[in-house]
Design a protein around this motif. Structure first.
Motif, short mmCIF file in Angstrom:
data_model
loop_
_atom_site.label_atom_id
_atom_site.label_comp_id
_atom_site.label_asym_id
_atom_site.label_seq_id
_atom_site.Cartn_x
_atom_site.Cartn_y
_atom_site.Cartn_z
N SER A 91 0.90 -1.11 0.03
CA SER A 91 0.13 -0.26 -0.08
C SER A 91 0.83 1.15 0.04
O SER A 91 1.88 1.24 0.75
CB SER A 91 -0.86 0.00 1.33
OG SER A 91 -1.65 1.22 1.31
N LEU A 92 0.64 2.30 -0.87
CA LEU A 92 1.34 3.48 -0.96
C LEU A 92 0.51 4.55 -0.90
O LEU A 92 1.03 5.94 -1.07
CB LEU A 92 2.04 3.54 -2.39
CG LEU A 92 2.88 2.41 -2.77
CD1 LEU A 92 3.27 2.31 -4.36
CD2 LEU A 92 4.13 2.21 -1.94
N TRP A 93 -0.67 4.51 -0.16
CA TRP A 93 -1.38 5.51 -0.22
C TRP A 93 -1.21 6.67 0.87
O TRP A 93 -1.65 8.01 0.80
CB TRP A 93 -2.98 5.05 0.26
CG TRP A 93 -3.60 4.27 -0.80
CD1 TRP A 93 -3.64 3.11 -0.77
CD2 TRP A 93 -4.19 4.76 -1.92
NE1 TRP A 93 -4.03 2.52 -1.89
CE2 TRP A 93 -4.74 3.33 -2.70
CE3 TRP A 93 -4.49 5.92 -2.42
CZ2 TRP A 93 -5.33 3.73 -3.89
CZ3 TRP A 93 -5.22 6.05 -3.77
CH2 TRP A 93 -5.50 4.91 -4.44
N ARG A 94 -0.17 6.29 1.64
CA ARG A 94 0.28 7.53 2.63
C ARG A 94 1.66 8.07 2.11
O ARG A 94 2.10 8.80 2.88
CB ARG A 94 0.39 6.85 4.00
CG ARG A 94 -0.80 6.55 4.76
CD ARG A 94 -0.52 5.43 5.94
NE ARG A 94 0.12 6.12 6.79
CZ ARG A 94 0.80 5.37 7.77
NH1 ARG A 94 0.55 3.99 7.83
NH2 ARG A 94 1.75 5.91 8.52
N ASP A 95 2.00 7.73 1.07
CA ASP A 95 3.40 8.19 0.57
C ASP A 95 3.28 9.50 -0.22
O ASP A 95 2.61 9.38 -1.28
CB ASP A 95 4.06 7.00 -0.18
CG ASP A 95 5.78 7.39 -0.64
OD1 ASP A 95 6.33 7.15 0.37
OD2 ASP A 95 5.53 8.00 -1.59
N PRO A 154 6.37 2.00 1.22
CA PRO A 154 5.06 1.20 1.48
C PRO A 154 4.57 1.83 2.84
O PRO A 154 5.31 1.97 3.83
CB PRO A 154 5.43 -0.16 1.45
CG PRO A 154 6.65 -0.37 0.62
CD PRO A 154 7.45 0.91 0.73
N ASP A 155 3.33 1.53 2.94
CA ASP A 155 2.68 2.00 4.34
C ASP A 155 3.22 0.98 5.36
O ASP A 155 3.23 1.53 6.63
CB ASP A 155 1.26 2.17 4.33
CG ASP A 155 0.69 3.26 3.31
OD1 ASP A 155 1.33 3.95 2.66
OD2 ASP A 155 -0.41 3.18 2.74
N GLN A 156 3.53 -0.11 4.92
CA GLN A 156 3.67 -1.21 5.89
C GLN A 156 5.00 -1.02 6.62
O GLN A 156 5.38 -1.36 7.77
CB GLN A 156 3.66 -2.54 5.42
CG GLN A 156 2.37 -2.94 4.78
CD GLN A 156 2.26 -2.37 3.45
OE1 GLN A 156 2.72 -1.56 2.96
NE2 GLN A 156 1.48 -3.31 2.58
N ARG A 172 6.08 2.38 7.26
CA ARG A 172 6.22 3.38 8.11
C ARG A 172 6.09 3.06 9.54
O ARG A 172 5.51 2.40 10.11
CB ARG A 172 5.15 4.38 7.57
CG ARG A 172 5.54 4.72 6.23
CD ARG A 172 4.48 5.83 5.69
NE ARG A 172 4.70 5.96 4.30
CZ ARG A 172 5.43 6.98 4.16
NH1 ARG A 172 6.23 7.87 4.91
NH2 ARG A 172 5.58 7.46 2.45
#
Length: 402
Positions: A209-213, A398-400, A402
């Motif tokens: 998941s890259l939605w917070r990058d 990736p969000d994982q 962070r």
């Protein structure tokens, strides 16, 4: 760099398989636009055969863009369950089936075929950047450039061959049917790819998941605004030039230049981008070409239409190639490249679907094209800003992690 001496990747010392892989990727790219755009030059014949109005016909070109946006986001989920080569083969089969349904006279089946076609193309749109990174990890610039060029050539052939084939065979279905047969030919090159080692479904698939990058979002919005720009210009440039006093031949020639001029930039911009750690100078050059072309249309469209169209083509070709390059250059592995491609193309093509409608609405409200073109100039500023962020030498996280 010759095929025989390709360093790294699964084809080290296997030039024949490497050549097959290149052919497979390029032939897949050639099928990603032709089946869609072929209906444009055949609008009169198709509307008469199906007995539909202009609004219904527009669904044949609008629905695929919506499919691109909706289906793209599902592709990483699919790659955690099936190998990308398997998905590519299924995608080509579905493209063939979708185009075949568009040959029928029952409009609901034509719509079903359009949805299948758009969905299958969306899957391949997302898969191919990841496969480029997996197959040719040290030649991503060259392969992305070749992919981008082939994509444009496929679209160009779809438009160029439509009327001559219809006139040759006396029926509009023949040029459309060509794009149902070509995906089947591609399978001859994709079936051997099932045996390529090291490029398959991960043994322990992890959702990326890259939605917070921030970098992923910059790439996504850059992709979206360049798609908005291209589809808006491709749709309305003929009308803008006709209303400025040019005849249909002059307007058509100028519009054709958008695709023609973009081709060398499709090839060379990714090659240059791959050799740079920081691509911001390319973003600025792309912005300069696009902004000047649209500014020329806003200022005096009939003064130099071929120049304005050429500058727009330079900007469109460069920005698309940069966006495709970012999918690979800002990702550490194939899974990240696929997730980034899915995110960017999902939102990007939903924005693209709004482009022609938004510009047409501004034209109708204002009664002239100046306000619509002024909006495009403002969006070019935003596009270059997101491109500036995307071009920094920073990989997505990736969000994982962070």
């Amino acid at each position: 760099m010759t095929i025989k001496n390709l360093p790294g990747g699964p084809f080290q010392g296997r030039p024949l398989v490497a050549a097959l892989a290149i052919a497979a990727l390029m032939l897949a790219a050639a099928n990603l636009r032709g089946g869609l755009v072929v209906v444009g030059p055949l609008v009169v014949e198709i509307r008469e055969a199906l007995d539909i109005n202009a609004s219904a016909f527009s669904l044949l070109t609008t629905l695929p863009l919506i499919c691109f946006g909706v289906v793209s986001i599902c592709v990483p989920w699919l790659t955690r369950r099936w190998a990308p080569q398997q998905l590519a083969i299924v995608g080509l089969l579905v493209i063939s089936a979708g185009v075949s349904l568009r040959l029928l006279e029952q409009f609901p089946l034509v719509i079903l075929g359009t949805l299948l076609l758009g969905s299958a193309i969306a899957v391949l749109n997302v898969l191919i950047p990841g496969l480029v990174k997996a197959f040719f990890p040290r030649q991503v610039g060259l392969m992305t450039g070749l992919y981008s060029v082939t994509l444009s050539l496929g679209a160009g052939l779809g438009v160029y061959l439509a009327v001559p084939l219809m006139e040759q065979f006396g029926n509009w279905r023949y040029p459309v049917a060509l794009w149902a047969l070509l995906p089947l030919f591609c399978l001859l090159f994709w079936l051997p790819m099932l045996r390529v080692r090291g490029v398959g479904r991960p043994s322990n698939p992890v959702r990326v998941s890259l939605w917070r990058d921030k970098t992923a979002w910059a790439i996504t919005l850059y992709m979206g605004l360049q798609s908005f720009y291209f589809y808006s210009m491709a749709t309305w440039l003929p009308k803008i030039l006709l209303e400025s006093g040019l005849d249909a031949h002059q307007a058509g020639t100028a519009t054709a230049l958008i695709n023609l001029v973009s081709i060398p930039f499709n090839l060379f911009v990714p090659i240059m981008a791959a050799r740079m750690k920081d691509q911001r100078v390319l973003v600025l050059a792309t912005f300069a070409a696009s902004f000047t072309g649209v500014a020329g249309l806003w200022w005096q469209p009939a003064a130099a239409p071929l120049l304005w169209a050429s500058l727009i083509g330079m900007g469109c070709g460069s920005s698309l190639s940069l966006a495709l390059s970012f999918f690979v250059l800002r990702a550490a592995n194939t899974a990240q490249a696929t997730a980034l491609s899915a995110m960017a193309q999902s939102i990007g093509y939903l924005l693209a679907a709004l482009g022609p409608f938004s510009l047409g609405l501004l034209r109708d409200i204002s009664g002239a094209w100046q306000w619509a073109l002024a909006a495009m100039l403002a969006l070019q500023l935003f596009q270059s800003g997101f491109g500036w962020m995307a071009a920094r030498p920073v990989n997505v996280v990736p969000d994982q992690e962070r």
